[in-house]
Design an enzyme around this catalytic site. Structure first.
Site, PDB file in Angstrom:
ATOM      1  N   SER A  77       0.849  -1.229   0.050  1.00  0.00           N
ATOM      2  CA  SER A  77      -0.088  -0.015  -0.136  1.00  0.00           C
ATOM      3  C   SER A  77       0.855   1.193  -0.089  1.00  0.00           C
ATOM      4  CB  SER A  77      -1.167  -0.114   1.234  1.00  0.00           C
ATOM      5  OG  SER A  77      -1.823   1.120   1.310  1.00  0.00           O
ATOM      6  N   ASP A  78       0.378   2.329  -0.726  1.00  0.00           N
ATOM      7  CA  ASP A  78       1.241   3.575  -0.681  1.00  0.00           C
ATOM      8  C   ASP A  78       0.029   4.550  -0.437  1.00  0.00           C
ATOM      9  OD1 ASP A  78       3.996   4.681  -0.844  1.00  0.00           O
ATOM     10  OD2 ASP A  78       2.759   6.104  -2.280  1.00  0.00           O
ATOM     11  N   GLN A  79       0.619   5.749   0.120  1.00  0.00           N
ATOM     12  CA  GLN A  79      -0.340   6.798   0.225  1.00  0.00           C
ATOM     13  C   GLN A  79       0.318   8.349  -0.238  1.00  0.00           C
ATOM     14  OE1 GLN A  79      -1.924   9.201   3.889  1.00  0.00           O
ATOM     15  NE2 GLN A  79      -3.603   7.909   3.525  1.00  0.00           N
TER      16      GLN A  79
END
Length: 201
Positions: A77-79
């Site tokens: 995941s990445d934001q």
């Protein structure tokens, strides 16, 4: 969402992340899992939008860890904070955090949280995005300094730690997957883990 065939039951679960926030969120599901740092260069590419950057990094993180654990189901995941199309990442230090919050003051920021679940051994892969619209209050210098001293959110995209005192900086949050703002969209994660053949309950 991009789909691939489902993974059989009984596989290990690995979170490809160094984030304590994602680790804490995944713990909520009461599933046994391991944590493996993905060691991915998070620098944006020329002309890359915040959404494209978040999607690419989530997939790259999952793929990097899947190569180390090919039989496992891997979460990446990445934001990226999206301010009118400009990516705002982790500030890393106090001056950068002040500058980010000054720019976001009184404005709407979209936190683009991308998610990938994959298993290299079977070719399973799903990719999704959980955008969260966040409207910031108009912030004065004293508020920004007090918040940063209290929370020190230098490892948070856009300097926003909404699960802590950062919630006081906001006017509104719009999302169909509330934990996405903290860093891992659990509704989508559960959906994708079920598609991978992993029972949540």
């Amino acid at each position: 969402m991009v789909l691939s065939p489902a993974v059989p039951h009984g596989r290990a679960l690995v979170l490809g992340s160094t984030s304590v926030y994602r680790r804490e969120l995944l713990t909520r599901l009461r599933l046994p899992f391991a944590v493996e740092p993905p060691h991915v260069d998070e620098s944006p590419l020329a002309g890359e939008t915040p959404e494209q950057l978040a999607r690419r990094l989530a997939a790259a993180k999952a793929a990097a860890v899947a190569r180390l654990h090919p039989a496992a189901i891997v979460i990446g995941s990445d934001q990226v904070a999206d301010l009118d199309g400009e990516p705002l990442g982790k500030p890393g230090n106090h001056p950068n955090a002040v500058a980010q919050l000054q720019r976001m003051s009184g404005r709407t920021v979209i936190f683009q949280t991308a998610l990938t679940v994959m298993c290299q051994e079977t070719g399973f892969a799903q990719h999704d995005l959980a955008p969260v619209r966040v409207r910031f209050r108009t912030l004065d210098e004293a508020e920004i300094e007090a918040y940063l001293r209290a929370e020190q959110p230098y490892d948070c995209a856009g300097s926003a730690r909404s699960e802590g005192a950062g919630i006081a900086l906001l006017d509104a949050i719009e999302s169909d997957d509330p934990t996405a703002l903290v860093g891992l969209p659990l509704i989508r994660t559960c959906r994708m883990l079920r598609a991978a053949g992993l029972r949540v309950f």
